[in-house]
Design a protein around this motif. Structure first.
Motif, PDB file in Angstrom:
ATOM      1  N   ASP A  27     -33.028 -27.669  73.836  1.00 47.23           N
ATOM      2  CA  ASP A  27     -33.988 -27.696  72.732  1.00 47.23           C
ATOM      3  C   ASP A  27     -34.326 -26.298  72.243  1.00 47.23           C
ATOM      4  O   ASP A  27     -34.571 -26.079  71.061  1.00 47.23           O
ATOM      5  CB  ASP A  27     -35.253 -28.439  73.174  1.00 47.23           C
ATOM      6  CG  ASP A  27     -34.944 -29.897  73.455  1.00 47.23           C
ATOM      7  OD1 ASP A  27     -34.474 -30.590  72.550  1.00 47.23           O
ATOM      8  OD2 ASP A  27     -35.139 -30.334  74.607  1.00 47.23           O
ATOM      9  N   MET A  28     -34.356 -25.351  73.183  1.00 49.38           N
ATOM     10  CA  MET A  28     -34.571 -23.954  72.783  1.00 49.38           C
ATOM     11  C   MET A  28     -33.434 -23.490  71.868  1.00 49.38           C
ATOM     12  O   MET A  28     -33.647 -22.839  70.846  1.00 49.38           O
ATOM     13  CB  MET A  28     -34.598 -23.050  74.025  1.00 49.38           C
ATOM     14  CG  MET A  28     -35.796 -23.244  74.902  1.00 49.38           C
ATOM     15  SD  MET A  28     -37.181 -22.274  74.298  1.00 49.38           S
ATOM     16  CE  MET A  28     -38.438 -22.673  75.498  1.00 49.38           C
ATOM     17  N   LYS A  75     -31.461 -25.340  70.103  1.00 51.90           N
ATOM     18  CA  LYS A  75     -31.554 -26.049  68.826  1.00 51.90           C
ATOM     19  C   LYS A  75     -32.537 -25.336  67.900  1.00 51.90           C
ATOM     20  O   LYS A  75     -32.288 -25.150  66.708  1.00 51.90           O
ATOM     21  CB  LYS A  75     -32.018 -27.485  69.111  1.00 51.90           C
ATOM     22  CG  LYS A  75     -31.786 -28.456  67.988  1.00 51.90           C
ATOM     23  CD  LYS A  75     -31.988 -29.859  68.549  1.00 51.90           C
ATOM     24  CE  LYS A  75     -32.787 -30.724  67.619  1.00 51.90           C
ATOM     25  NZ  LYS A  75     -33.199 -31.967  68.252  1.00 51.90           N
ATOM     26  N   CYS A  76     -33.650 -24.935  68.475  1.00 51.60           N
ATOM     27  CA  CYS A  76     -34.668 -24.255  67.671  1.00 51.60           C
ATOM     28  C   CYS A  76     -34.159 -22.883  67.216  1.00 51.60           C
ATOM     29  O   CYS A  76     -34.414 -22.464  66.081  1.00 51.60           O
ATOM     30  CB  CYS A  76     -35.953 -24.110  68.481  1.00 51.60           C
ATOM     31  SG  CYS A  76     -37.385 -23.825  67.464  1.00 51.60           S
ATOM     32  N   PHE A  98     -31.987 -23.454  64.233  1.00 48.41           N
ATOM     33  CA  PHE A  98     -32.765 -23.677  63.007  1.00 48.41           C
ATOM     34  C   PHE A  98     -33.408 -22.372  62.515  1.00 48.41           C
ATOM     35  O   PHE A  98     -33.551 -22.152  61.312  1.00 48.41           O
ATOM     36  CB  PHE A  98     -33.828 -24.755  63.218  1.00 48.41           C
ATOM     37  CG  PHE A  98     -33.256 -26.142  63.311  1.00 48.41           C
ATOM     38  CD1 PHE A  98     -32.356 -26.603  62.367  1.00 48.41           C
ATOM     39  CD2 PHE A  98     -33.609 -26.984  64.344  1.00 48.41           C
ATOM     40  CE1 PHE A  98     -31.808 -27.874  62.448  1.00 48.41           C
ATOM     41  CE2 PHE A  98     -33.068 -28.266  64.438  1.00 48.41           C
ATOM     42  CZ  PHE A  98     -32.162 -28.714  63.483  1.00 48.41           C
ATOM     43  N   SER A  99     -33.792 -21.503  63.448  1.00 44.11           N
ATOM     44  CA  SER A  99     -34.342 -20.206  63.055  1.00 44.11           C
ATOM     45  C   SER A  99     -33.277 -19.390  62.327  1.00 44.11           C
ATOM     46  O   SER A  99     -33.558 -18.699  61.347  1.00 44.11           O
ATOM     47  CB  SER A  99     -34.846 -19.440  64.284  1.00 44.11           C
ATOM     48  OG  SER A  99     -35.896 -20.145  64.922  1.00 44.11           O
ATOM     49  N   GLU A 131     -32.831 -20.593  58.798  1.00 46.63           N
ATOM     50  CA  GLU A 131     -33.835 -19.989  57.912  1.00 46.63           C
ATOM     51  C   GLU A 131     -33.407 -18.578  57.508  1.00 46.63           C
ATOM     52  O   GLU A 131     -33.562 -18.170  56.363  1.00 46.63           O
ATOM     53  CB  GLU A 131     -35.205 -19.958  58.597  1.00 46.63           C
ATOM     54  CG  GLU A 131     -35.840 -21.328  58.757  1.00 46.63           C
ATOM     55  CD  GLU A 131     -37.255 -21.238  59.333  1.00 46.63           C
ATOM     56  OE1 GLU A 131     -37.705 -20.115  59.643  1.00 46.63           O
ATOM     57  OE2 GLU A 131     -37.894 -22.293  59.477  1.00 46.63           O
ATOM     58  N   ALA A 158     -38.454 -21.232  63.864  1.00 45.33           N
ATOM     59  CA  ALA A 158     -38.431 -22.454  63.053  1.00 45.33           C
ATOM     60  C   ALA A 158     -39.529 -23.404  63.497  1.00 45.33           C
ATOM     61  O   ALA A 158     -40.216 -24.017  62.668  1.00 45.33           O
ATOM     62  CB  ALA A 158     -37.066 -23.121  63.157  1.00 45.33           C
ATOM     63  N   ASN A 159     -39.716 -23.519  64.806  1.00 50.22           N
ATOM     64  CA  ASN A 159     -40.775 -24.396  65.299  1.00 50.22           C
ATOM     65  C   ASN A 159     -42.146 -23.826  64.974  1.00 50.22           C
ATOM     66  O   ASN A 159     -43.085 -24.559  64.628  1.00 50.22           O
ATOM     67  CB  ASN A 159     -40.639 -24.589  66.814  1.00 50.22           C
ATOM     68  CG  ASN A 159     -41.639 -25.594  67.355  1.00 50.22           C
ATOM     69  OD1 ASN A 159     -41.549 -26.793  67.091  1.00 50.22           O
ATOM     70  ND2 ASN A 159     -42.637 -25.099  68.090  1.00 50.22           N
ATOM     71  N   HIS A 161     -42.996 -21.986  62.460  1.00 45.67           N
ATOM     72  CA  HIS A 161     -43.310 -22.181  61.040  1.00 45.67           C
ATOM     73  C   HIS A 161     -43.830 -23.590  60.795  1.00 45.67           C
ATOM     74  O   HIS A 161     -44.806 -23.794  60.070  1.00 45.67           O
ATOM     75  CB  HIS A 161     -42.063 -21.924  60.186  1.00 45.67           C
ATOM     76  CG  HIS A 161     -41.615 -20.498  60.205  1.00 45.67           C
ATOM     77  ND1 HIS A 161     -40.349 -20.101  59.850  1.00 45.67           N
ATOM     78  CD2 HIS A 161     -42.276 -19.363  60.564  1.00 45.67           C
ATOM     79  CE1 HIS A 161     -40.246 -18.787  59.979  1.00 45.67           C
ATOM     80  NE2 HIS A 161     -41.400 -18.321  60.407  1.00 45.67           N
ATOM     81  N   ARG A 218     -34.242 -37.899  74.291  1.00 47.50           N
ATOM     82  CA  ARG A 218     -33.901 -37.072  75.455  1.00 47.50           C
ATOM     83  C   ARG A 218     -34.762 -35.825  75.549  1.00 47.50           C
ATOM     84  O   ARG A 218     -34.703 -35.112  76.552  1.00 47.50           O
ATOM     85  CB  ARG A 218     -32.422 -36.689  75.399  1.00 47.50           C
ATOM     86  CG  ARG A 218     -32.097 -35.863  74.189  1.00 47.50           C
ATOM     87  CD  ARG A 218     -30.648 -35.445  74.132  1.00 47.50           C
ATOM     88  NE  ARG A 218     -30.322 -34.853  72.843  1.00 47.50           N
ATOM     89  CZ  ARG A 218     -30.678 -33.648  72.461  1.00 47.50           C
ATOM     90  NH1 ARG A 218     -31.414 -32.904  73.277  1.00 47.50           N
ATOM     91  NH2 ARG A 218     -30.352 -33.187  71.277  1.00 47.50           N
ATOM     92  N   ALA A 219     -35.514 -35.523  74.514  1.00 50.81           N
ATOM     93  CA  ALA A 219     -36.302 -34.291  74.531  1.00 50.81           C
ATOM     94  C   ALA A 219     -37.488 -34.434  75.488  1.00 50.81           C
ATOM     95  O   ALA A 219     -38.155 -35.461  75.523  1.00 50.81           O
ATOM     96  CB  ALA A 219     -36.786 -33.947  73.131  1.00 50.81           C
ATOM     97  N   HIS A 243     -40.267 -32.733  75.523  1.00 49.58           N
ATOM     98  CA  HIS A 243     -41.518 -32.210  74.989  1.00 49.58           C
ATOM     99  C   HIS A 243     -41.630 -32.639  73.530  1.00 49.58           C
ATOM    100  O   HIS A 243     -40.642 -33.045  72.916  1.00 49.58           O
ATOM    101  CB  HIS A 243     -41.524 -30.680  75.054  1.00 49.58           C
ATOM    102  CG  HIS A 243     -40.416 -30.080  74.255  1.00 49.58           C
ATOM    103  ND1 HIS A 243     -39.152 -29.887  74.768  1.00 49.58           N
ATOM    104  CD2 HIS A 243     -40.344 -29.678  72.960  1.00 49.58           C
ATOM    105  CE1 HIS A 243     -38.371 -29.388  73.841  1.00 49.58           C
ATOM    106  NE2 HIS A 243     -39.069 -29.248  72.724  1.00 49.58           N
ATOM    107  N   PHE A 248     -43.554 -24.744  73.180  1.00 50.12           N
ATOM    108  CA  PHE A 248     -43.401 -25.352  71.861  1.00 50.12           C
ATOM    109  C   PHE A 248     -44.762 -25.717  71.272  1.00 50.12           C
ATOM    110  O   PHE A 248     -45.351 -26.745  71.613  1.00 50.12           O
ATOM    111  CB  PHE A 248     -42.521 -26.610  71.946  1.00 50.12           C
ATOM    112  CG  PHE A 248     -41.061 -26.316  72.089  1.00 50.12           C
ATOM    113  CD1 PHE A 248     -40.230 -26.262  70.977  1.00 50.12           C
ATOM    114  CD2 PHE A 248     -40.512 -26.077  73.333  1.00 50.12           C
ATOM    115  CE1 PHE A 248     -38.877 -25.979  71.110  1.00 50.12           C
ATOM    116  CE2 PHE A 248     -39.168 -25.791  73.483  1.00 50.12           C
ATOM    117  CZ  PHE A 248     -38.350 -25.743  72.359  1.00 50.12           C
ATOM    118  N   ASP A 268     -36.806 -35.413  62.948  1.00 51.60           N
ATOM    119  CA  ASP A 268     -36.357 -34.067  63.256  1.00 51.60           C
ATOM    120  C   ASP A 268     -35.589 -33.506  62.061  1.00 51.60           C
ATOM    121  O   ASP A 268     -34.511 -33.947  61.739  1.00 51.60           O
ATOM    122  CB  ASP A 268     -35.436 -34.146  64.480  1.00 51.60           C
ATOM    123  CG  ASP A 268     -35.290 -32.788  65.125  1.00 51.60           C
ATOM    124  OD1 ASP A 268     -35.867 -31.831  64.615  1.00 51.60           O
ATOM    125  OD2 ASP A 268     -34.592 -32.713  66.140  1.00 51.60           O
TER     126      ASP A 268
END
Lengths: 136, 265
Positions: free
Chosen positions: A5-6, A8-9, A12-13, A16, B16-17, B19, B93-94, B96, B135, B264
């Motif tokens: 997930d990190m 993935k983020c 996405f960063s 941007e 991204a998160n 923001h 599956r996440a 959080h 997060f 998402d």
């Protein structure tokens, strides 16, 4: 394995970041990251998931170079800095003061990106030569 | 020719998160509600706590819950029985909730009620002591739970979670007579990594200690009305608005399922 997930983020960063160059798509060689020891990120796992995740994307072939930043705190009792013993003790060894001020170790940062902007309509051969020269 | 370039970014890896989280918080502030992100390991008693706290506060406060779970809606059904609007967010599956998932939950919540009618929005995160700490979802305050059955060393093993918390609740203290845990040592370990957070000992089963916790919540709500915003450590983006209005909210008769994957983006 929350690094998925990190990652993935992080992707996405970067999406941007890419937007500023539209309609060009930057060719990214290296992402220089700073990851503090006082975070929930395992650098090796991050690199592994990154290489898997960016396949078949505009970031395919890019590499993460991670600089680990040690946890450093400042004792508010005497003002001296100290390195807490992770998972054992976080108070200052000099004054037994709790870990009030963290000087470093919380970094989760994209420090810089090494990249190219294609000027030949994305001619892959030219891009490849440029990347190789940098890596050499 | 291609010229090698280098951008000095200094961006957060999770930009991204962040923001999206900032965007969520702008909405919360516009709606003049206080958002709490409730986090803990699985089984520490987040849902049990809310089952006790929500009825107590609902006498004069309007609230809703965004309920994060990996696969089931069981916790959401428990809270819905309390009579508070609940929107389940299944993360798949996440492990959080992230800011985009919460944004998706807010969109569904808005279909059922006017968020500006709320005083408090609870986000019950997925049970996990690691990822939720990094997060942000746009919350004003982070509340971490730690049950006495988990041992007194958890704040040292998972320090980021307890460092980030504005409030730590030591739960299940009704079990203390049966456990070898040193609760004083547990508090000291929390203080080692976070000397500024508020700490309360309580039991959702017996009701012991719930009073001070509820009082703390009301104080934080009152602080949210102060003219000068407090530092983020205590309460970010506090707003200057009257909070005296009566916010009776239409209760939801049923909740809607939010697919984290759908939301998402």
């Amino acid at each position: 394995m929350h690094e998925v997930d990190m990652t993935k983020c992080l992707f996405f960063s970067m999406e941007e970041w890419k937007a500023q160059y539209q309609p060009l798509v930057p060719i990214v060689d290296v992402l220089h990251l700073q990851v503090g020891d006082f975070t929930c990120v395992e650098p090796e796992a991050l690199c592994f998931t990154w290489s898997a995740m960016v396949q078949d994307t505009w970031l395919a072939g890019s590499e993460l170079l991670i600089e680990s930043i040690p946890l450093l705190a400042r004792c508010l009792g005497c003002g001296s800095s100290y390195s807490p013993l992770a998972e054992q003790a976080y108070q200052s060894p000099c004054c037994n003061h709790p870990m009030e001020q963290i000087l470093s170790g919380r970094e989760l940062k994209i420090r810089s990106v090494d990249y190219f902007l294609p000027t030949d309509n994305g001619d892959p051969s030219v891009a490849s030569v440029a990347r190789d020269s940098v890596l050499a | 020719m291609h010229m090698p370039l280098e951008d000095k970014l200094g961006l957060n890896l999770l930009a991204a998160n962040q923001h999206q989280a900032a965007h969520n918080r702008e909405h919360f502030d516009a709606w003049k509600l206080l958002c709490l992100n409730v986090m803990s390991s699985p089984g520490s008693g987040k849902t049990s706590l809310l089952e006790q706290t929500l009825p107590h506060l609902s006498q004069d406060l309007s609230m809703a819950v965004l309920e994060g779970d990996m696969t089931t809606q069981l916790d959401a059904e428990r809270l819905e029985a309390v009579g508070i609007p609940v929107v389940p967010i299944t993360t798949g599956r996440a492990c959080h909730l992230d800011a985009a998932m919460v944004a998706g939950g807010l969109r569904l919540l808005k279909q059922r009620l006017d968020p500006a009618s709320l005083d408090l929005l609870w986000v019950e995160n997925v049970g996990n002591l690691v990822c939720p700490a990094e997060f942000e979802v746009g919350e004003h305050l982070k509340v971490a739970l730690l049950s006495v059955t988990e041992g007194d060393d958890k704040p040292l093993k998972y320090p980021v979670m307890f460092r980030e918390a504005d409030c730590v609740l030591i739960t299940k203290i009704d079990l203390l007579p049966y456990l070898p845990i040193d609760v004083e040592k547990l508090e000291l370990n929390i203080r080692q990594v976070n000397p500024r957070c508020s700490i309360f000992r309580l039991s959702a089963s017996s009701g012991e200690g719930l009073g001070p916790w509820h009082q703390w919540l009301r104080q934080r709500l009152a602080l949210n009305l102060q003219p000068d915003p407090l530092p983020k450590t205590f309460l970010s983006n506090a707003k200057v608005e009257s909070y005296g209005r009566n916010k009776n909210t239409e209760l939801l008769s049923s909740h809607a399922l939010v697919s984290a994957r759908e939301q998402d983006h």
